[in-house]
Design a protein around this motif. Structure first.
Motif, short mmCIF file in Angstrom:
data_model
loop_
_atom_site.label_atom_id
_atom_site.label_comp_id
_atom_site.label_asym_id
_atom_site.label_seq_id
_atom_site.Cartn_x
_atom_site.Cartn_y
_atom_site.Cartn_z
N SER A 177 -7.57 2.95 25.47
CA SER A 177 -7.27 3.03 26.90
C SER A 177 -8.16 2.13 27.74
CB SER A 177 -7.42 4.48 27.37
OG SER A 177 -8.71 4.97 27.08
N GLU A 178 -9.18 1.54 27.14
CA GLU A 178 -10.09 0.65 27.86
C GLU A 178 -10.66 -0.35 26.86
OE1 GLU A 178 -13.15 1.72 31.22
OE2 GLU A 178 -14.15 1.99 29.29
N ASP A 179 -10.87 -1.59 27.28
CA ASP A 179 -11.43 -2.59 26.37
C ASP A 179 -12.77 -2.10 25.83
OD1 ASP A 179 -9.29 -4.17 26.98
OD2 ASP A 179 -10.37 -5.44 28.40
N ARG A 180 -12.97 -2.27 24.53
CA ARG A 180 -14.21 -1.87 23.88
C ARG A 180 -14.60 -2.93 22.87
NH1 ARG A 180 -15.10 3.78 25.08
NH2 ARG A 180 -14.61 3.75 27.31
N GLY A 181 -15.88 -2.92 22.45
CA GLY A 181 -16.34 -3.91 21.48
C GLY A 181 -17.71 -3.58 20.94
N ILE A 207 -13.91 1.07 13.81
CA ILE A 207 -14.98 1.23 12.82
C ILE A 207 -14.74 0.32 11.62
CG2 ILE A 207 -15.93 2.86 11.12
CD1 ILE A 207 -15.84 4.99 13.28
N GLY A 208 -13.50 0.10 11.27
CA GLY A 208 -13.22 -0.84 10.19
C GLY A 208 -13.73 -2.24 10.50
N VAL A 209 -13.53 -2.68 11.75
CA VAL A 209 -14.03 -3.99 12.17
C VAL A 209 -15.55 -4.01 12.15
CG1 VAL A 209 -14.13 -5.62 14.10
CG2 VAL A 209 -11.97 -4.47 13.55
N LEU A 210 -16.17 -2.99 12.73
CA LEU A 210 -17.63 -2.93 12.81
C LEU A 210 -18.25 -2.81 11.42
CD1 LEU A 210 -20.28 -2.56 14.46
CD2 LEU A 210 -19.73 -0.11 14.54
N ALA A 211 -17.74 -1.91 10.59
CA ALA A 211 -18.34 -1.67 9.28
C ALA A 211 -18.29 -2.91 8.39
CB ALA A 211 -17.63 -0.50 8.60
N ALA A 212 -17.24 -3.70 8.52
CA ALA A 212 -17.15 -4.92 7.71
C ALA A 212 -18.30 -5.86 8.00
CB ALA A 212 -15.82 -5.61 7.96
N ARG A 221 -27.03 -13.85 18.66
CA ARG A 221 -26.18 -12.85 19.31
C ARG A 221 -24.70 -13.13 19.04
NH1 ARG A 221 -22.92 -12.07 23.85
NH2 ARG A 221 -23.03 -14.33 24.21
N VAL A 222 -23.98 -12.06 18.74
CA VAL A 222 -22.53 -12.14 18.68
C VAL A 222 -21.96 -11.04 19.57
CG1 VAL A 222 -22.50 -13.08 16.34
CG2 VAL A 222 -22.32 -10.61 16.67
N ASN A 223 -20.80 -11.29 20.13
CA ASN A 223 -20.12 -10.32 20.98
C ASN A 223 -18.66 -10.29 20.56
OD1 ASN A 223 -19.63 -8.48 23.07
ND2 ASN A 223 -19.04 -10.11 24.47
N VAL A 224 -18.19 -9.13 20.11
CA VAL A 224 -16.85 -9.01 19.56
C VAL A 224 -16.10 -7.93 20.32
CG1 VAL A 224 -15.49 -8.41 17.52
CG2 VAL A 224 -17.61 -9.73 17.27
N GLU A 225 -14.96 -8.29 20.86
CA GLU A 225 -14.07 -7.30 21.46
C GLU A 225 -13.11 -6.81 20.40
OE1 GLU A 225 -10.81 -6.89 25.10
OE2 GLU A 225 -12.32 -8.51 25.13
N TYR A 226 -12.98 -5.48 20.27
CA TYR A 226 -12.08 -4.94 19.26
C TYR A 226 -10.63 -5.34 19.59
CZ TYR A 226 -15.99 -2.00 17.77
OH TYR A 226 -17.21 -1.56 17.31
N PRO A 227 -9.84 -5.66 18.55
CA PRO A 227 -8.44 -6.04 18.79
C PRO A 227 -7.67 -4.98 19.57
CG PRO A 227 -9.07 -6.56 16.54
CD PRO A 227 -10.20 -5.77 17.12
#
Length: 280
Positions: A150-154, A187-192, A140-146
């Motif tokens: 308007s609200e924390d997402r990941g 999406i750039g972070v996720l797609a990579a 498992r990995v959990n990544v919060e987007y930089p």
């Protein structure tokens, strides 16, 4: 494991006991919601589901209703968004106790939120994504987007088994509407990360319609489970929300879909989207 028929009988007996002798716990005895005709008999090993479960919803018995909806379709893997850890724990327990479906849970929480998830102000509940799987999950990995907008997402990801084969499963919730540049960066972070895997399933609420420019990075890597749904044919995409927009996706990389279904629910403003996948 006991069969679904045995569990249904047990749930019915629980209901009878509640009527005859009253609740057996201070909070009241749990009673299974009846499943509709044609409900799954057991976990479907090649089925996956994504569902934004709506939070806060303010409905009594919300976790029981969610469990009944999931039990009706009994996917091997369920990706939940807008999830509170305490609620997901209860849903998992209801699925086993009331419907005989045993799931494991992994969490991808991105914030502590008292208003959404309750708890004490100095100890609020965890809020974010969760994955339920009938098979064990690893790595498992959990990544919060930089930038969450308007609200924390990941996003979160696990390795598990679908249709008898190992696959990397992602679950995400992107920034809210009218935040296109933020979603594009997310999406750039996720797609990579998705691009590193030959076989991947990406579940989630992308808060973007199929022909949105920010979704281009996902379309370059994977196809939606609906073969008719493509950026240039967005009008053919079945809506997945009460406001008749398609925001929810099962993106597939190196995997072939068989069938898919979109199902409205009184328990969320997003519809359930589930798909059966080819094992080959």
């Amino acid at each position: 494991m006991l069969g679904r028929g045995t569990w249904s009988l047990a749930a019915a007996m629980t209901a009878i006991c509640v009527v005859l002798i009253g609740p057996s716990t201070p909070g009241g005895a749990l009673v299974a919601e009846p499943l509709p005709p044609g409900a799954a008999e057991d976990v479907i090993p090649n089925r996956v589901m994504t569902w934004n479960i709506c939070n806060p919803c303010g409905r009594s018995g919300h976790d029981l209703g969610l469990a009944a909806e999931i039990a009706t379709y009994a996917p091997q893997v369920v990706g939940l968004q807008e999830a509170c850890a305490r609620d997901v724990d209860r849903v998992r327990d209801h699925l086993e106790a009331l419907y005989g479906l045993v799931y494991r849970v992994e969490y991808g929480m991105v914030q502590q939120n008292w208003s959404r998830c309750g708890g004490l102000p100095w100890s609020p509940g965890a809020f974010g994504q969760a994955i339920l799987s009938a098979a064990p999950m690893t790595d498992r990995v959990n990544v919060e987007y930089p930038d969450g907008g308007s609200e924390d997402r990941g996003y979160m990801a696990v390795t598990t088994t679908v249709g008898g084969r190992s696959v990397r499963v992602f679950n995400t919730h992107l920034a809210e509407r009218r935040q296109e540049p933020v979603r594009a960066r997310q999406i750039g972070v996720l797609a990579a990360e998705v691009a590193r895997h030959d076989r991947a399933i990406v579940l989630g609420d992308f808060n973007a319609v199929p022909d949105s420019q920010e979704l281009a990075g996902m379309w370059a890597l994977a196809a939606d489970t609906d073969p008719r749904c493509r950026p240039l044919a967005a009008g053919a995409c079945e809506p997945t929300t009460e406001w008749q927009s398609k925001f929810d996706y099962v993106f597939l990389r190196g995997i072939t879909p068989l069938t898919h279904r979109v199902r409205p629910s009184p328990h969320s403003d997003h519809y359930m989207l589930h798909t059966d996948l080819s094992p080959s």
